[in-house]
Structures are given as C-alpha cells and as structure tokens.
Design an enzyme around this catalytic site. Sequence first.
Site, mmCIF file in Angstrom:
data_model
loop_
_atom_site.group_PDB
_atom_site.id
_atom_site.type_symbol
_atom_site.label_atom_id
_atom_site.label_comp_id
_atom_site.label_asym_id
_atom_site.label_seq_id
_atom_site.Cartn_x
_atom_site.Cartn_y
_atom_site.Cartn_z
ATOM 1 N N GLU A 108 33.245 46.944 35.367
ATOM 2 C CA GLU A 108 34.310 46.225 34.671
ATOM 3 C C GLU A 108 33.767 45.572 33.404
ATOM 4 O O GLU A 108 34.455 45.503 32.400
ATOM 5 C CB GLU A 108 34.897 45.154 35.587
ATOM 6 C CG GLU A 108 35.734 45.708 36.738
ATOM 7 C CD GLU A 108 36.178 44.618 37.694
ATOM 8 O OE1 GLU A 108 35.301 43.889 38.205
ATOM 9 O OE2 GLU A 108 37.381 44.493 37.932
ATOM 10 N N HIS A 112 43.317 44.519 38.976
ATOM 11 C CA HIS A 112 42.117 45.361 38.961
ATOM 12 C C HIS A 112 42.260 46.513 37.969
ATOM 13 O O HIS A 112 41.622 47.555 38.120
ATOM 14 C CB HIS A 112 41.816 45.954 40.356
ATOM 15 C CG HIS A 112 41.370 44.934 41.348
ATOM 16 N ND1 HIS A 112 41.741 44.973 42.676
ATOM 17 C CD2 HIS A 112 40.593 43.836 41.214
ATOM 18 C CE1 HIS A 112 41.215 43.956 43.312
ATOM 19 N NE2 HIS A 112 40.509 43.238 42.453
ATOM 20 N N ASN A 171 32.781 37.991 34.249
ATOM 21 C CA ASN A 171 33.782 38.610 35.117
ATOM 22 C C ASN A 171 33.859 37.827 36.411
ATOM 23 O O ASN A 171 33.038 37.961 37.307
ATOM 24 C CB ASN A 171 33.392 40.071 35.369
ATOM 25 C CG ASN A 171 34.359 40.779 36.283
ATOM 26 O OD1 ASN A 171 35.406 40.220 36.646
ATOM 27 N ND2 ASN A 171 34.027 41.986 36.666
ATOM 28 N N ARG A 196 37.215 38.345 31.790
ATOM 29 C CA ARG A 196 38.286 39.058 32.486
ATOM 30 C C ARG A 196 39.269 38.005 32.981
ATOM 31 O O ARG A 196 38.876 37.021 33.613
ATOM 32 C CB ARG A 196 37.725 39.829 33.674
ATOM 33 C CG ARG A 196 38.755 40.284 34.682
ATOM 34 C CD ARG A 196 38.093 41.128 35.756
ATOM 35 N NE ARG A 196 38.997 41.359 36.881
ATOM 36 C CZ ARG A 196 38.917 40.715 38.046
ATOM 37 N NH1 ARG A 196 37.992 39.808 38.257
ATOM 38 N NH2 ARG A 196 39.770 40.990 39.018
ATOM 39 N N ARG A 254 42.515 36.663 51.839
ATOM 40 C CA ARG A 254 43.951 36.802 51.560
ATOM 41 C C ARG A 254 44.602 37.729 52.569
ATOM 42 O O ARG A 254 44.017 38.742 52.943
ATOM 43 C CB ARG A 254 44.154 37.387 50.158
ATOM 44 C CG ARG A 254 44.217 36.358 49.076
ATOM 45 C CD ARG A 254 44.264 37.021 47.718
ATOM 46 N NE ARG A 254 42.930 37.138 47.161
ATOM 47 C CZ ARG A 254 42.630 37.869 46.086
ATOM 48 N NH1 ARG A 254 43.568 38.550 45.478
ATOM 49 N NH2 ARG A 254 41.398 37.914 45.645
#
Lengths: 406, 365
Positions: free
Chosen positions: A392, A187, A14, A98, A249
Amino acid sequence: MRSRRNKVNILVLNCGSSSLKYKIISMPGEEELVCGEAERVGTKTQDPSLITHSVLGKKRVLEVKLEDHSLALNKILELLNQDALDNPAITFDVFAHRYVHPGNFFSKPVRVDNLVLRKLNETLVLAAIHNPIVYKLIEFCHRQYQSVEQFVVFDTAFHKTIPPEFSTYALDAKISKKYGLKKIGFHGISHQFVMEESCRFLNRNPKEQKIISCHLGTGGSSVCAINQGKSINNSMGFTPLEGLIMNTRCGDLDPGAIFYIMFKESFSPIETENILNKKSGILGIFNSSSDLREVVNSVDKDPKAKMAFDMYVRRAKAYVGFYALILKKADILIFTDSLGSGVPLLRQGICEGMDCLGVSLDQEKNRAYRNGICQLSSAESETQILVVPTNEELMIARQAYKELIK
Amino acid sequence: MILVIDTNLKEVKFWVFKKNQIETPPLFFVKDLEELKASKNLKQEILNLTGRGRISAISFRVLFGGDFFDQTIVIDQDFFTKFSKLTDLFPFYIPAMSNILKIFYREFEDVPQVAFFETAFFSRLPPAEKFYAIPHEFYQENRIKKWGFHGIFHEANSNIFPCAGKCISIVFDKQTTVCAVNDHQPFSISLGYTPLEGVMSRTSCGDLDPGIVFYLMNVHKFSIYKIDDMLKNESGFLGLTGYDLELKELVKFYGQDPKVNLAFEIYQGQIIKYIGEGISVLGGVDNIIFAGSQVDALLPIIHSLIKRISFLGINMKSLPWKDKKETFQITSPESKIKAYLNRMDLPAIIYYETVKFLHKNLSKI
C-alpha cells in the site's frame, strides 16, 4: 512546480487499526530507503508491541510499549532522526498518509492545508476506529513539520466504480441521499495494487480480467470484486464495520441485534458501537487474542479457537462465492496482507469445495508458500490463485507523487 | 380431515383438508380473533363450517420456537410451560399465540394438535453459521443468534425431491429467504436474529452495514426507535421506489420504471449473495428450488436470477413455464444443475407434513 527529474523522498504513513506501517520511498525511482512497521499498537494480544525498522535492507526489531499511534509515530520519527545522523540520504521531503473514510468530501489524493484539515475533521465519525487515529497524525505532522508538504491518499477512491445495484442500501432513498448513505468500500489502495501486480505477474491486461481480491489483515479485512480493472463490489460498506469478521470488528450483523443489545443492556449508541468495533470479531469469539494467527496455533486444542477460525473462514467463503457468481467465475483469486499471505490454513479453508466456481487450490504449493508473489492453483483450476504481497505504501507514494508534480 | 391453522394475531385462518385431497383446493375460512375468543361454543361453530367428518388433527403454524422447539411437536401441557418462557425474546407474539393455542387445546381436547415452528429446522445449523462474531456473553445471556425463518418451507423443499443432495431453497413470501441444505440438514440461512437481516422485503431493508445505525444515532441523533421503525417499515421496495405496492403488483413495472428496476436489481443482488454463500458452504449445488406464495407472481425475477447463474451449468427451459403440477422442473433434462418450482402453499405443505408426522408418531399419540 517541481521538475519531474527531481528526486523526492516520501515518508508514507499507513495507519491500520492496530499497526502503523511506514516507508521512505524515493520517487520517481520507487527506491525503498526505509521500511518498518509498528505492530500491536494499543491492542490486547499475547505478545508485546514492537517496531520492525529496516534501513536500506538492514533490519532491527525493537520491543517498545506502544499505547497509541501518536506514541508510535514519535518513536518512528526518533529512529529516523538517528538514521539521518548516520546516513544523510535518509531524509524525507513529503509526508503521505492513507486515510480510510473521507465520506463524500474527497475522491482523489489531496494536499493538506487548513481547509482540508477542517473537512477531514468532519469525517472522523465515519470510521470510528481509523479516521481519528490518522487525523491526529496528520494534524501532528502539520503542526510540527510546517515546511514539509503533506498529502492524503484515500482508501475509498478505487471503489467509486461500484455500480448502484451494489452500492445502494435498500433504505428510504430520500434518507440515503440526505445522509450520503451508500456502500463506499475500503482497502482500495491495496486491492488496486494487488490487481496491478497480479496482472503484471501473469502478463495479462487488467482491463480483460475478472478478479476477486481478498485483503485479509490482522486489523481489517475485505474482499473485492474487480471487473475489467474496476471495483464492482467490496465487502465493507458505508463504514469498515460491514463484511468479514475482523480482529475486533463483528462484520455483518443483523441490525435487529443492535437494537436488542442496546435495549436489553441499556447501552448507549457509543458503548454499543465500541463493543462491535473493539470487542467483537476474533477477540469476541476467541477471547484470549484478536490475532487469527494465534487462533490458528490453538485450533486443535481450544474449541473457541476452532469456532473463531470456522466462522472467519465461513464468512470469507460467503463473499468469495458471491463475487464468483457476479463475475461469472473469476480469472484470478488473490490473497494478500498478513493473514492472506501468512496463514496457509486460511487459504485452504476458503478455497475448499469451490471447484464448481472454478477455484481449485494446489495443497502442496499452498503449504510450501514462503514469500513473494506466487501462484498456488492446481493445474485444473480455471481461476489462477495467487498470493500477492500488498504494498500500500508504494501505491500511496505513487499517488502522492503524481499529485505533487501536478 | 386435518385442520391447518395460521394466524396474524388479528384473524385466525382455517384450511380444511379432507383425506387424500390433491385435486380440489381445501375448504378455507377466516375467523376474527376477538370473535373467536368471545365465542361460547367455538367447537360447534367450527364443526358447522368444516362439515361432516372427524378431525384427526389440528396443525398450527408457529412463527418462533426458540431453543426449546427443534422439531414439530404435539401440543401438551409441557409445551405451554416452555413456550411461555420465550416471551422475553418475542414479547408481543408469544403470549398472544399462546392464548390462541390454549383455546383450541381446551375446546378440542380429544384431537391431537401439532405445532410446526418456522425456526425449528435451523436449530440444526452448523455452529459457525448460527452465531455472530460478537462477544460470547451476548449469545449466552441474550441468545443473539440466527433463528432463521421459513423453516417449514425449506425443510419440505429439501424433502420433496428424491435426489435431495445439495440444495439451494428460496422462498418468496412476505419475506424472501435463501437456505442451503445438504442431505436435509440446513447449512446457511439468509434471515438472522430478526427478519431485518438477509434479503429486503416490501418495507424492510435486508442486509445493512451496522455502522450506518451508529452513524445515524451518533451523528444525526436518530433515536433507536426511529431507526428501528425506518429499517422495518420505510425501507425495502417502498423506500427505494416510493410505491407502496405488493411485490406482485410492483413487478409489473419491472423493465419500465427506473426506480423499480434498481429496486429489483438490488433485490436480486441480495439473493445472489446468499446463493453464492450457499454454494460455497455446500461445496457445490445439485438442485435449486423456488417456492412460496409469491413464486408465480415473481416468475420474471426467477427467470432473471437463473439466467445470471446459468454459467454454473443450468440449462433453463424458456418461459412460459406452464405445468399443471404443483412441483415441476424448469430446467431441461440434460441440465447439470436442476431447478424446480414448488407452487404448493404453506397450508398444503403443513397438511402433507402433518400426515407424515401422524404416520410416524401415531403410536405416541
């Protein structure tokens, strides 16, 4: 065809923008054999990069220089090889990745072959930070481990249900159609996982719940509005640049500012994009680090830290407020990932003054939170406020396994 | 009498307000800018149109005041020096507007002239709202920050109602803007550094993933000019529906044409986003005020917006909302959150604000 009874060990990779989490999960029993994370991969932070590596619960921490994700994976595979020598049960049969942004090519998990690789290659530009990193890892695994099956699970699939009024940008409809421009959302793996976990914890049916999920990570962050088990809005957009302020970001930004920067500084599109993706966000405001936890440590003494924290909280509040309106108050508000679960001050800031939207945090419980899934709302809160550690990797393993036994 | 002047840099529009003018609309006339510039005896021409009476002040609507002008001011020599320094930020507008103001300053040297800035109110935005999460040097050197817009309207809206408290003020004009105000201080504004950000308009896109701009430039080789033009002039309601109509015309097809329906759904979604932001940064809301030149045309949209958030404790009166007054309540007296319509137009607001301004500053003029 494999029999359902066969145990399969899945190595889940991931990849975050500054991290590489990995797990070996034995399916279908969901037994976690190995769990680890390479942190601060290729970023500018005050602390060195490190790998936390746990085998069957036994943990060790290695301080290693990790300039990029490929080096991190190499190091991890090296560790796993050593582990396998000590304990032959620590092996893996399948890779599962992922993948952030598959554009319009994929909307469900897929087995990797040359054709899939070619298609993925065309999507690199869609998520300039994530896709190239993951793609390189998938290509590497495909080349080096030809006998190991490989699956890719997409972070966008959960958001397929976002209705047109929230997924359509107010652009020329012909242009949007031609270039596939719409809110895709990210996500999804995490939002879906914490949705299911929170409902299990509260003994509720996801199909009857209105949920706001805040995935606040040290890399990317997004907020998701979930109605009756389906994503109806996400703060990220066509790319993961839109929405919340993130480590490097900028999140939401007036497009007019992009034109002005390019024009005024004579920057190329690539240079400008690089600034907004890699030098903005927390790092752009705070300067000394891109990690909000370090911001919080300096918040009382450094005005820049205060500014970074206030801006981050404010943007998150805006989306929680927005989603509380479209859901007509949420039943559950979830905080997850490293910042969502690790920074009480952040949860306090986001929930402050939200009483009119049904959200009221118990300050005591919030400060006292240590780990695991936990309810933090006050007795009068209409919305259940939960911290739900995301997993995840487990969600990826579940989806890859489902695809494998098909 | 007070002269209120607004200009689109092609024409100059005049509204003449006589003392205590409430019932009758102001006298209105338009002059072509080129004619006005060429006029040999402008003062007399204008006086012929305004009729008898002394002009006690001339008020101008100025679109942009940058960092220099954080409040309404009386125009003097110093104003022109500062104003011209903003040319860099607004290269077309500032010199042109400056020239117009200079003509009046010269012709009516004995009349106090007042400048109302659409951006001044937002100089008081909290810093965490004002700036973007981009490297520091960009807002220091290039002054990239939220300037906001419709400040004259939003400030007036927050002053109109005695129980000011926490207000969400929404202005429907060529642009639609949403502003959160607490105790007369702005807390948030939807429109940002340029009019692109925030709520979509007839031809501009409103909020957009900045990643889309790079995707189109890097992958599909759009030029910066093409994207700029596309986002400003080919997007919004026009881009979504294909109909090049004013909102007040387009809204007539709401509920009938699927494309128009989707466009208005997206529009309302964007407005709700900023209402939600406003409520969360204010920590609640007491009053919601709908205002602007399009407010009457957009009543069905306003009705639909309130309906969507009525669960907060808004008890709305049913349509039609008929009231002769310019500002009136559209919620029932027991409603926890009050909603109002403000039908005043911008010249009227500038007139009332001018009267107040002169009263307060009379000694200084």
